[in-house]
Design an enzyme around this catalytic site. Structure first.
Site, short mmCIF file in Angstrom:
data_model
loop_
_atom_site.label_atom_id
_atom_site.label_comp_id
_atom_site.label_asym_id
_atom_site.label_seq_id
_atom_site.Cartn_x
_atom_site.Cartn_y
_atom_site.Cartn_z
N LYS A 1 0.86 -1.18 0.00
CA LYS A 1 0.00 0.00 0.00
C LYS A 1 0.89 1.23 0.00
O LYS A 1 1.70 1.43 0.91
CB LYS A 1 -0.89 -0.01 1.24
CG LYS A 1 -1.77 1.23 1.33
CD LYS A 1 -2.75 1.12 2.47
CE LYS A 1 -3.57 2.38 2.59
NZ LYS A 1 -4.51 2.32 3.70
N LYS B 1 -2.16 -1.51 -3.89
CA LYS B 1 -3.03 -0.34 -3.83
C LYS B 1 -2.21 0.93 -3.86
O LYS B 1 -1.23 1.01 -3.12
CB LYS B 1 -3.83 -0.42 -2.53
CG LYS B 1 -4.71 0.77 -2.27
CD LYS B 1 -5.33 0.62 -0.93
CE LYS B 1 -6.04 1.89 -0.58
NZ LYS B 1 -6.57 1.89 0.74
#
Ligand code: PBG
Length: 323
Positions: A195, A248
């Protein structure tokens, strides 16, 4: 022997030929719709920078989830907005919290829709960071126990999958241990393994009311420049027991998705985040892009890069478009 013997255009002449040789397929079951739930009834608060997306009470959320299920969407990802925030985010593991109530309602009303819960403290802390602060710094090890409590609470409410998004070191192991000790050995962990500290989360922070009061998240989320480090994060999470991993954002990180896909065997999710959604919506609203086609092309690209599960605010529209 190249041209004129080789003519790749021969296979592009008709839609039926193009369909026959198509390499990447997107199906509605691979799509996951994020939902923002909070206390109350008949509540629907639209999010300014995310047209069509809203914070809702549990009753209204059920309508959206039903729409998703009808369209064939595979699952939903729940985020909670608490009634009260505090320094340690206690409402995140409250048995009557918005997410916990939403999970129970969903499993009762729509048992076949996969329910994933986002496990993080940022929506629940008054300072907006993803962990507890000690001397102004996010304390990694003190945060682990709180995340584990939150994950167990989600699993006990009936979540099919828990998805930690905080980026603390060791959280997958801590959550796995707590789930196992809490008789939730069957609950899988989808870890937000890679992330990145991305500007594309902007609209989400309005949606989840989780903008940090001070500082930013670069002390725990990844530097956008680093792909090798993403592989390290994935490996560590898998060693700690993650059942599936996530990259992400998605669109700006297709290289990372492709690299993770090549070297891991577990299911791979990619999150097309709020800013990616907002850009397409904004351009479409101005007539600068065909929104429908931009949606499908962006999702196809994420799938082509190697994602098995696509988390997207377009889930319902895309599922309907695929039918
Ligand atoms: C953190 C979290 C974030 C998103 C999902 N989980 C925001 C952040 O880290 O600031 C972003 C999702 C999006 O932008 O759509 N709990």
């Amino acid at each position: 022997m190249a041209f004129p013997v080789q003519r790749p255009r021969r296979l592009r002449r008709t839609e039926s030929l193009r369909r026959l040789v198509r390499e990447t397929h997107l199906v509605p079951e691979q799509l996951v719709l994020p939902l923002f739930v909070r206390a109350g009834t008949k509540l629907r608060r639209p999010i300014e920078a995310m047209p069509g997306v809203a914070q809702t009470s549990v009753d209204e959320m059920l309508r959206d989830a039903e729409g998703a299920a009808k369209a064939g969407v595979g699952g939903v990802l729940l985020f909670g907005i608490p009634e009260h925030k505090d320094a340690t985010g206690t409402e995140s593991w409250a048995d009557d919290g918005a997410v916990q109530r939403a999970v129970r309602a969903l499993k009762q009303e729509l048992p076949d829709l996969v329910v994933i819960t986002d496990v993080c403290l940022c929506e629940y802390t008054d300072h907006g960071h993803c962990g507890v602060l000690v001397n102004g710094d996010v304390d990694n090890d003190a945060t682990l126990e709180l995340l584990a409590r939150e994950a167990v609470s989600h699993a006990r409410a009936g979540a099919d999958i828990v998805a930690p998004s905080d980026m603390m070191d060791g959280r997958v192991a801590a959550i796995r241990r707590a789930l196992d000790e809490g008789q939730c050995t069957h609950t899988p962990i989808l870890s937000y393994a890679a992330k990145f500290a991305s500007v594309f989360y902007g609209p989400f922070r309005e949606a989840a009311e989780s903008t940090p009061r001070s500082g930013d998240r670069r002390g725990y989320q990844m530097d956008p420049s680093n792909a090798r480090e993403a592989m390290r994060e994935v490996k560590l999470d898998l060693d700690e027991g993650a059942d599936a991993v996530m990259v992400k954002p998605a669109g700006p990180y297709l290289d990372v998705i492709a690299r993770v896909r090549r070297t891991t065997l577990v299911p791979l999710a990619a999150y097309q985040v709020s800013g990616e959604f907002a850009m397409i919506k904004a351009a479409a609203e101005r007539g600068w892009l065909d929104g429908e086609r931009a949606m499908m092309e962006s999702l196809t690209a994420i799938r082509r890069a190697g994602a098995d599960i696509l988390i997207t605010y377009f889930a319902i529209d895309a599922a309907l478009g695929l039918r």
